[in-house]
Design a protein around this motif. Sequence first.
Motif, short mmCIF file in Angstrom:
data_model
loop_
_atom_site.label_atom_id
_atom_site.label_comp_id
_atom_site.label_asym_id
_atom_site.label_seq_id
_atom_site.Cartn_x
_atom_site.Cartn_y
_atom_site.Cartn_z
N GLY A 26 82.25 -22.27 -39.30
CA GLY A 26 82.43 -23.73 -39.36
C GLY A 26 81.40 -24.44 -38.50
O GLY A 26 80.39 -23.87 -38.08
N ARG A 27 81.68 -25.73 -38.21
CA ARG A 27 80.74 -26.54 -37.41
C ARG A 27 81.10 -26.51 -35.93
O ARG A 27 80.59 -27.28 -35.15
CB ARG A 27 80.71 -27.97 -37.95
CG ARG A 27 80.02 -28.06 -39.31
CD ARG A 27 80.20 -29.42 -39.94
NE ARG A 27 79.73 -30.49 -39.07
CZ ARG A 27 80.18 -31.74 -39.12
NH1 ARG A 27 81.12 -32.06 -39.98
NH2 ARG A 27 79.72 -32.65 -38.30
N GLY A 28 82.00 -25.63 -35.55
CA GLY A 28 82.28 -25.44 -34.14
C GLY A 28 83.50 -26.16 -33.62
O GLY A 28 83.84 -26.05 -32.45
N GLY A 29 84.19 -26.92 -34.49
CA GLY A 29 85.37 -27.67 -34.05
C GLY A 29 86.49 -26.76 -33.59
O GLY A 29 87.04 -26.93 -32.49
N SER A 30 86.82 -25.76 -34.39
CA SER A 30 87.96 -24.90 -34.05
C SER A 30 87.63 -24.04 -32.83
O SER A 30 88.48 -23.86 -31.94
CB SER A 30 88.34 -24.02 -35.23
OG SER A 30 87.30 -23.10 -35.53
N ILE A 31 86.42 -23.55 -32.73
CA ILE A 31 86.04 -22.71 -31.59
C ILE A 31 86.08 -23.52 -30.31
O ILE A 31 86.59 -23.09 -29.27
CB ILE A 31 84.65 -22.09 -31.82
CG1 ILE A 31 84.74 -21.07 -32.96
CG2 ILE A 31 84.10 -21.44 -30.55
CD1 ILE A 31 83.44 -20.42 -33.34
N ASN A 32 85.59 -24.77 -30.38
CA ASN A 32 85.60 -25.64 -29.21
C ASN A 32 87.04 -25.95 -28.78
O ASN A 32 87.36 -25.94 -27.59
CB ASN A 32 84.84 -26.92 -29.57
CG ASN A 32 84.57 -27.79 -28.37
OD1 ASN A 32 84.91 -28.96 -28.36
ND2 ASN A 32 83.95 -27.24 -27.33
N LEU A 33 87.89 -26.17 -29.76
CA LEU A 33 89.29 -26.48 -29.44
C LEU A 33 89.98 -25.27 -28.79
O LEU A 33 90.69 -25.40 -27.79
CB LEU A 33 90.01 -26.86 -30.75
CG LEU A 33 91.33 -27.60 -30.69
CD1 LEU A 33 91.25 -28.82 -29.78
CD2 LEU A 33 91.74 -28.04 -32.10
N ILE A 34 89.73 -24.11 -29.32
CA ILE A 34 90.37 -22.91 -28.79
C ILE A 34 89.82 -22.54 -27.41
O ILE A 34 90.57 -22.23 -26.49
CB ILE A 34 90.18 -21.73 -29.79
CG1 ILE A 34 91.07 -21.94 -31.02
CG2 ILE A 34 90.47 -20.39 -29.12
CD1 ILE A 34 90.85 -20.93 -32.13
N ASP A 35 88.49 -22.61 -27.26
CA ASP A 35 87.86 -22.10 -26.03
C ASP A 35 87.80 -23.11 -24.90
O ASP A 35 87.85 -22.73 -23.73
CB ASP A 35 86.43 -21.61 -26.33
CG ASP A 35 86.42 -20.37 -27.20
OD1 ASP A 35 87.50 -19.77 -27.36
OD2 ASP A 35 85.35 -20.03 -27.73
N ALA A 36 87.66 -24.40 -25.23
CA ALA A 36 87.37 -25.38 -24.17
C ALA A 36 88.59 -26.18 -23.72
O ALA A 36 88.54 -26.87 -22.71
CB ALA A 36 86.28 -26.35 -24.65
#
Length: 321
Positions: A80-90
């Motif tokens: 994806g464009r990084g939304g889910s990873i940012n939400l999970i990790d940050a």
Amino acid sequence: MTATDPPITLPLRVTRNEQIAEGIHLLEFCDPRGNLLPEFSAGAHVAVRVPNGLLRKYSLCNDPAERNRYQIAVKRETNGRGGSINLIDAVKAGDELTVTAPVNDFGLPSRAQDFLFIAGGIGVTPIRAMIRQVMAEGKRFRLFYCSRSPETTAFRDELSTPQLKHMVTIHYDEGDTSRSLDLRPILAERKNREHLYCCGPRPLMEAVRAMTDHWSSTAVHFEAFSEAETHKADDKPFKVKLARSGAVLDVPTDRTILEALREHGLEVPSSCETGTCGTCRTKLLDGEADHRDLFLAEHERKDTIMICVSRARGGNLTIDR
Ligand code: FES
């Protein structure tokens, strides 16, 4: 509210961010002052402003009777464009994020008594809320839940409890399409006037759409998360003629017909804008459409188009607007 109205936003506090299956986190939001949250019904979604600035839409997955929290389940989308990873990790418990008030394009009809739920992977999220609501209302359901493996299956334990397990079938395909659940016998007939709700990857929803042409179209409902799936790399610009005024509009590759109409100053009703709700249904008077919706039955496709997602196949189109 229409799709063009600005959404109502709420500053909410994250109270939980925890892994519940391989690659899937449950996030929970509460009001920072402990106030009750706006009500929602099963099938509703919110949009979350992720720390990196992206706005991401997620179905609420907790019991709609709960007024003190919203829960969403987020899959780590590596492509994806990084939304889910940012939400999970940050994001961690105690952070505040902006969340839109719930909106529901996938609600359950109040008069229906029987439901057939088909979920693929993270598409189980709205279905989890639906199960709670259906059970609280004393109604009946069956759930077929397709997943890769036990480890990647969100809410596996609660769906396997003695209270639920005779209504729930979890099917594992180990990522092998030749081992996909055979949906044909399940969809061959509409039992007990069931309403079908399907949420999952696009190929699953397209297969279910194709197998339910003999169902009443008002009984089949889909929820799509991503508008991006309706745009393709080889999309071509085309022209759309508006039969009522004679105007001819350009539809470039980065616009939908709906957007072109709005830019022309026309007010066109819409809701989901992912080709699932039916609101933007429009008569197609001439030309061949490239249908990208999950709403129309096969026999409707010759003279009807969902203008929020579908495009022209080759030539131009004339529509009844
Ligand atoms: S706005 Fe929902 S199908 Fe087009």
